[in-house]
Write a protein that holds these residues in place. Sequence first.
Motif, short mmCIF file in Angstrom:
data_model
loop_
_atom_site.label_atom_id
_atom_site.label_comp_id
_atom_site.label_asym_id
_atom_site.label_seq_id
_atom_site.Cartn_x
_atom_site.Cartn_y
_atom_site.Cartn_z
N ASP A 2 -7.94 -14.15 -43.89
CA ASP A 2 -9.22 -14.39 -44.54
C ASP A 2 -9.17 -15.49 -45.60
O ASP A 2 -10.08 -15.59 -46.43
CB ASP A 2 -9.75 -13.09 -45.15
CG ASP A 2 -8.88 -12.54 -46.27
OD1 ASP A 2 -7.85 -13.18 -46.60
OD2 ASP A 2 -9.21 -11.47 -46.82
N ILE A 26 -13.39 -8.91 -42.85
CA ILE A 26 -13.35 -8.70 -44.29
C ILE A 26 -14.38 -7.66 -44.71
O ILE A 26 -14.24 -7.01 -45.75
CB ILE A 26 -13.58 -10.00 -45.08
CG1 ILE A 26 -14.89 -10.67 -44.65
CG2 ILE A 26 -12.41 -10.92 -44.97
CD1 ILE A 26 -15.31 -11.84 -45.52
N GLY A 37 -11.77 -13.70 -42.08
CA GLY A 37 -12.80 -14.01 -43.05
C GLY A 37 -13.95 -14.70 -42.34
O GLY A 37 -14.36 -14.28 -41.26
#
Length: 257
Positions: free
Chosen positions: A243, A142, A185
């Motif tokens: 994510d 991310i 994520g």
Amino acid sequence: MEKTTPYAEMFRLDNFRALVIGAGGIGGEVAQALAAHGAEVVCADRDGSVAATTASAVNGEPLTLDVTDPEAVRQAAHDLGNVDVVVLTAAMNVRKRIVDYSLEEFERVVDLNLKGTFAVIKYFGETMMQRGTGSIIVFSSIRDQVVEPGQSAYSATKAGAVQLVKAAAAEFGAAGVRVNAVSPGVVETPLTNQIKSHPEWYQAYAAKSALGRWSVPSELTGAVVYLASSAASYVTGSNLRVDGGWTAIDGRFTPPH
């Protein structure tokens, strides 16, 4: 025209040979998922014991490989020969603010996360192009899109890795080679123990995603299997975000109804 695969078999990787670079943690789960879908897996890591442990778990082949050594990567691509799938998970982070960063620390992060990615794409891409087939999957983050204090070098290298993926997709596509990225994520691994040891920090990260929690490594493997398989035969130059909705959300406050 690309040959279509029966729907019931489109995620199968029978007769595929896959290389997972960074065979511990997330890479270990990726190796298990690829093997479970029929692939023969080579498990590579700079720590030979990690490579051996993961290889034993998937009945695969261990390989000691340091991707910060371009010659070693070139030699591995030559020695392994026909590899259908390459997955690169190896990366590092030094969490410091820019003014506290040393140039040596910056170079170490760039050396692995960006230069190492370039070497893997270059040398394995070259052999795949000669064969006219292959899939390269690079783990980004991310942080290739959003940042926070202390993530400067890491974020820069992860954004750079995505651009390398796009460039390689453009250059390798005519030869039948696909190149994609996966951007996780926050993931529960030993590398995130620093965050988990601070409950407020840990919970703030959990609350940032739409799902309100961290992921576990096994939740990233489906994206890799998909990108490796014929189910993704027309997917290249993409960045698949796993994510929990982190990069889709603006802010942590939910306004009142």
